[in-house]
Design a protein around this motif. Sequence first.
Motif, mmCIF file in Angstrom:
data_model
loop_
_atom_site.group_PDB
_atom_site.id
_atom_site.type_symbol
_atom_site.label_atom_id
_atom_site.label_comp_id
_atom_site.label_asym_id
_atom_site.label_seq_id
_atom_site.Cartn_x
_atom_site.Cartn_y
_atom_site.Cartn_z
ATOM 1 N N SER A 32 0.872 -1.170 0.000
ATOM 2 C CA SER A 32 0.000 0.000 0.000
ATOM 3 C C SER A 32 0.907 1.216 0.000
ATOM 4 O O SER A 32 2.135 1.079 0.007
ATOM 5 N N LYS A 33 0.323 2.393 0.021
ATOM 6 C CA LYS A 33 1.153 3.596 0.049
ATOM 7 C C LYS A 33 1.944 3.692 1.353
ATOM 8 O O LYS A 33 2.913 4.422 1.436
ATOM 9 N N GLU A 34 1.549 2.917 2.360
ATOM 10 C CA GLU A 34 2.233 2.934 3.654
ATOM 11 C C GLU A 34 3.466 2.038 3.684
ATOM 12 O O GLU A 34 4.275 2.131 4.596
ATOM 13 N N SER A 73 -4.426 2.775 6.639
ATOM 14 C CA SER A 73 -4.547 3.887 5.707
ATOM 15 C C SER A 73 -5.959 3.865 5.138
ATOM 16 O O SER A 73 -6.659 2.862 5.234
ATOM 17 N N LYS A 74 -6.354 4.954 4.506
ATOM 18 C CA LYS A 74 -7.643 4.947 3.811
ATOM 19 C C LYS A 74 -7.538 4.185 2.494
ATOM 20 O O LYS A 74 -8.532 3.883 1.864
ATOM 21 N N GLU A 75 -6.322 3.867 2.093
ATOM 22 C CA GLU A 75 -6.076 3.145 0.847
ATOM 23 C C GLU A 75 -6.203 1.633 1.051
ATOM 24 O O GLU A 75 -5.845 1.113 2.100
ATOM 25 N N ASP A 76 -6.699 0.942 0.026
ATOM 26 C CA ASP A 76 -6.756 -0.515 0.054
ATOM 27 C C ASP A 76 -5.342 -1.091 -0.007
ATOM 28 O O ASP A 76 -4.402 -0.408 -0.421
ATOM 29 N N GLN A 78 -2.979 -4.050 -1.663
ATOM 30 C CA GLN A 78 -2.882 -5.029 -2.742
ATOM 31 C C GLN A 78 -2.062 -6.213 -2.243
ATOM 32 O O GLN A 78 -1.053 -6.022 -1.574
ATOM 33 N N THR A 89 -7.404 -7.614 -3.509
ATOM 34 C CA THR A 89 -7.383 -6.308 -2.870
ATOM 35 C C THR A 89 -8.048 -6.420 -1.513
ATOM 36 O O THR A 89 -9.192 -6.871 -1.417
ATOM 37 N N SER A 136 -9.983 -1.181 2.628
ATOM 38 C CA SER A 136 -9.891 -0.345 3.821
ATOM 39 C C SER A 136 -11.299 0.137 4.140
ATOM 40 O O SER A 136 -12.013 0.625 3.263
ATOM 41 N N ASN A 145 -9.442 4.028 10.000
ATOM 42 C CA ASN A 145 -9.694 2.989 9.004
ATOM 43 C C ASN A 145 -9.328 1.635 9.592
ATOM 44 O O ASN A 145 -8.583 1.547 10.556
#
Length: 152
Positions: free
Chosen positions: A48-50, A66-69, A71, A85, A88, A116
């Motif tokens: 993820s972006k994290e 994160s608010k992002e899903d 992968q 996926t 979130s 989240n």
Amino acid sequence: MNKIVRIAAIGGAIAFTLSGCATIIKGSSQNIAISTPPTEGATCVLTSKEGSWTVTSPGVVKVEKSKEDVQVVCRKPGWRDASATIPSNFQGWTLGNLLLGGVIGIGVDAATGAMNDYPHTFAVPMIQGTQQSENSAAPPSLLPPAKDGAGS
């Protein structure tokens, strides 16, 4: 007047203490149990972006919220790669921070991802075989005849 100042100071201290309530209560990371039915021993990479995390199935991995899903791609020799996926989910109860911690509390929880949550268990089904269909490389004349189901 001193009583009003004291009450305001206590109220401000309580509000500051409770700001970022989800960050304090739930934290900014969580564990996700990953499985790869019907097999075990697959290497799964979650991104993820994290960040990026690796786990062998079945296993538990700690990820940053994160608010992002997230992968996930799982690989195992003799099995097709599988991807999915992990969604979130927004935790609506964190809006209670608006009453207790104000905008600062909501901001802290949003920045840390604490508002989240991901599913605590997640399955990435895998299919045995190679990446390419086993029959796709064979010329049609070499394929076994189709069975009609009538029994011979």
